[in-house]
Design a protein around this motif. Structure first.
Motif, PDB file in Angstrom:
ATOM      1  N   VAL A  81       1.361  -1.115   0.263  1.00 12.60           N
ATOM      2  CA  VAL A  81      -0.269  -0.201  -0.219  1.00 12.60           C
ATOM      3  C   VAL A  81       0.843   1.163   0.269  1.00 12.60           C
ATOM      4  N   ALA A  85      -2.010   5.042   2.279  1.00 12.41           N
ATOM      5  CA  ALA A  85      -2.852   4.178   3.277  1.00 12.41           C
ATOM      6  C   ALA A  85      -2.944   3.399   4.794  1.00 12.41           C
ATOM      7  N   VAL A  95      -8.664  -2.589   3.201  1.00 14.11           N
ATOM      8  CA  VAL A  95      -7.615  -2.193   2.188  1.00 14.11           C
ATOM      9  C   VAL A  95      -8.652  -2.703   1.165  1.00 14.11           C
ATOM     10  N   GLY A  99      -5.644   3.102  -2.454  1.00 11.18           N
ATOM     11  CA  GLY A  99      -4.482   2.864  -2.073  1.00 11.18           C
ATOM     12  C   GLY A  99      -3.636   1.772  -2.145  1.00 11.18           C
ATOM     13  N   ILE A 100      -3.616   0.829  -3.207  1.00  9.47           N
ATOM     14  CA  ILE A 100      -2.695  -0.438  -3.592  1.00  9.47           C
ATOM     15  C   ILE A 100      -1.888   0.339  -4.973  1.00  9.47           C
TER      16      ILE A 100
END
Length: 159
Positions: A81, A85, A95, A99-100
């Motif tokens: 992330v 995040a 999650v 944000g990844i």
């Protein structure tokens, strides 16, 4: 968390545990002593590897704890992330796709995964993938359900 019982694992249980952890994370534990700590009223148990709470067992499914992941550096099943995040994931939030920045393509929906931060590679949480790894990046939607994170009861666990 209250300890219900503690016992050392048999050689066959250790072999099974080590194989499961290695297949999911790429980590070869190779500890000298393995001790199961059963906890009263918790949905998981902890396995101490050489006295450290490195493995958590959810309904017979073993995986690294956040501490174990930081100690042993997994090479598979990692979701990375971005800096934005970190505070949310560290507080136990699920999650979300935006944000990844990267996800292991070998992750299948339902797998346990390790959530790492992009800058230093530190592990922040353990979660369950809701989609396959190659579908994790994008603009919207929840993709990993958080089940253990920095600062939670399991992270603070000590015997």
């Amino acid at each position: 968390m209250q300890v219900k019982s503690r016992h050392h694992l048999r050689a066959d249980e250790i072999d099974e545990l080590e194989a499961a952890i290695e297949s999911k994370t790429g980590v070869a534990l190779g500890g000298d002593a393995y001790e199961m700590v059963e906890l009263a009223g918790e949905p998981f148990d902890v396995v101490l590897v050489d006295g450290e709470p490195d493995v958590v067992q959810f309904d017979e499914e073993a995986f690294l704890t956040v501490q174990g992941a930081n100690r042993h550096e997994p090479s598979r099943g990692i979701v990375t992330v971005d800096a934005g995040a970190i505070s949310f994931v560290s507080d136990g939030a699920d999650v979300m796709r935006p944000g990844i920045v990267e996800a292991d393509g070998g992750i299948a929906a339902g797998d346990l995964v390790t959530i790492a931060e992009e800058t230093h590679g530190k592990m922040l949480a353990i979660g369950r993938a809701l989609v396959d790894g190659d579908e994790m990046t994008g603009d919207s939607g929840k993709v990993v359900e958080s089940i253990h994170h920095v600062g939670d009861e399991l992270f603070e666990f000590a015997v």
